[in-house]
Design an enzyme around this catalytic site. Structure first.
Site, PDB file in Angstrom:
ATOM      1  N   GLU A 186      12.541   5.216 -20.827  1.00  0.00           N
ATOM      2  CA  GLU A 186      13.398   5.607 -21.115  1.00  0.00           C
ATOM      3  C   GLU A 186      13.696   6.770 -21.088  1.00  0.00           C
ATOM      4  O   GLU A 186      14.158   7.519 -22.208  1.00  0.00           O
ATOM      5  CB  GLU A 186      12.756   5.564 -22.662  1.00  0.00           C
ATOM      6  CG  GLU A 186      11.160   6.330 -22.969  1.00  0.00           C
ATOM      7  CD  GLU A 186      10.087   5.348 -21.901  1.00  0.00           C
ATOM      8  OE1 GLU A 186       8.798   6.773 -22.532  1.00  0.00           O
ATOM      9  OE2 GLU A 186      10.062   5.329 -21.474  1.00  0.00           O
ATOM     10  N   HIS A 237       8.490   6.123 -16.968  1.00  0.00           N
ATOM     11  CA  HIS A 237       8.841   6.305 -18.084  1.00  0.00           C
ATOM     12  C   HIS A 237      10.278   6.127 -17.752  1.00  0.00           C
ATOM     13  O   HIS A 237      11.212   6.196 -17.628  1.00  0.00           O
ATOM     14  CB  HIS A 237       9.002   7.387 -18.188  1.00  0.00           C
ATOM     15  CG  HIS A 237       7.971   7.355 -19.489  1.00  0.00           C
ATOM     16  ND1 HIS A 237       7.315   7.621 -20.917  1.00  0.00           N
ATOM     17  CD2 HIS A 237       6.898   8.625 -18.476  1.00  0.00           C
ATOM     18  CE1 HIS A 237       6.437   8.125 -20.372  1.00  0.00           C
ATOM     19  NE2 HIS A 237       6.083   8.354 -19.527  1.00  0.00           N
ATOM     20  N   CYS A 279       3.824   3.642 -19.428  1.00  0.00           N
ATOM     21  CA  CYS A 279       2.629   4.587 -19.053  1.00  0.00           C
ATOM     22  C   CYS A 279       1.515   4.394 -20.040  1.00  0.00           C
ATOM     23  O   CYS A 279       0.165   3.960 -19.486  1.00  0.00           O
ATOM     24  CB  CYS A 279       3.566   6.363 -19.437  1.00  0.00           C
ATOM     25  SG  CYS A 279       2.629   7.572 -19.115  1.00  0.00           S
TER      26      CYS A 279
END
Length: 227
Positions: A174, A172, A94
Site C-alpha cells: 500500500e 507494504h 507488516c
C-alpha cells in the site's frame, strides 16, 4: 464483497495530509476490485462484534510491536484464531503479518540486523518483486503449517500463506513513494542508518509491484472456501 479493515495504529501523523491514513491506502490498493469497506480502529478499542460482520478481513501496519502489552492485541489474536477456524479470509500487512504469525504460534522479535526501509526486491518463488518496506520487527519463526511465499536476505519469512485461511506480507504494497519519503523525512532518527535512508530516497522513482500484490490479495479474498 465487504472487507473489514482492522487498523492497528495511525500512519505518521506529520504526513497524513499528503498520504492519508492506512485505511485510505488500502482502499486505494484494492480499488476497482468490487469490494466495499468498513474500518475499525482496533488500537482505540474499536472491534467488530463478530468475524461475520465482514466477508474478509485485513490487518494493517502499526507503530506498535505485536509483543507489547496492549489489551487490544490479545483481543485481536483471539479474533484471528476465530477467523482461521471459520475459514473467514484474513490478510495481514507488516504488523498484521507479524500478529497473525504470533497468534498462530510463530515468533516475532526485533531483528538484530536492524531496520529494512524503502524499496526492496523480494523473491516470490523465483520471481523478484519490488515492494516498499519499513520495519525492524519481523517473523523469525513461522507457525507450523504456514508456507513461506517470499523471502529476502534480510527477512526470511517475508510473506506467508496459511492454506486458504490467511495471506500475510511483511512489506507494504500500500506504500507508494510519498509514504516512504514522508517516513524518511520524519522517522530517520529512529532508523539511525543514514545510508539506508539515502538509498530509500534515491529509489523513490523506481517501479513497484504494488498492483501485482493488490491483485493477489483480491484474488485471495475471492477464493472459494467451504461455507
Amino acid at each position: 464483497m465487504k472487507i473489514g479493515i482492522l487498523q492497528t495504529g495511525p500512519f505518521a501523523e506529520e504526513v497524513q495530509a499528503v498520504t492519508g491514513d492506512y485505511d485510505v491506502m488500502f482502499k486505494s490498493l484494492l480499488s476497482g476490485q468490487g469490494f466495499t469497506f468498513e474500518v475499525w480502529r482496533v488500537f482505540e478499542d474499536e472491534m467488530p462484534t463478530s468475524i461475520e460482520d465482514c466477508e474478509g478481513w485485513l490487518i494493517t501496519g502499526s507503530k506498535f510491536g505485536v509483543y507489547e502489552d496492549h489489551p487490544w492485541i490479545a483481543v485481536m489474536e483471539d479474533f484471528i484464531r476465530d477467523c482461521i477456524e471459520a475459514a473467514r479470509p484474513i490478510v495481514g500487512i507488516c504488523f498484521g503479518h507479524q500478529l497473525i504469525a504470533q497468534a498462530l504460534g510463530g515468533k516475532v522479535e526485533k531483528f538484530e540486523g536492524g531496520w529494512s526501509v524503502g524499496r526492496k526486491l523480494y523473491d516470490f518463488g523465483g520471481i523478484d518483486l519490488p515492494l516498499n518496506a519499513w520495519h525492524q520487527d519481523q517473523v523469525v519463526e513461522a507457525p507450523e503449517g504456514a508456507r513461506t511465499l517470499a523471502s529476502h536476505d534480510f527477512c526470511k519469512h517475508a510473506a506467508l500463506l496459511y492454506g486458504n485461511r490467511a495471506l500475510t506480507i511483511q512489506a507494504h504494497p500500500e506504500f507508494g513513494p510519498e509514504m516512504v519519503e514522508g517516513l524518511a523525512l520524519t522517522r530517520a532518527e529512529i532508523v539511525n542508518d543514514p545510508a539506508q535512508i539515502s538509498e530509500a530516497l534515491l529509489a523513490l522513482d523506481e517501479p513497484l509491484a504494488n498492483e501485482i500484490i493488490g491483485d493477489q490479495i483480491a484474488d485471495f479474498f475471492r477464493s472459494n472456501r467451504p461455507s
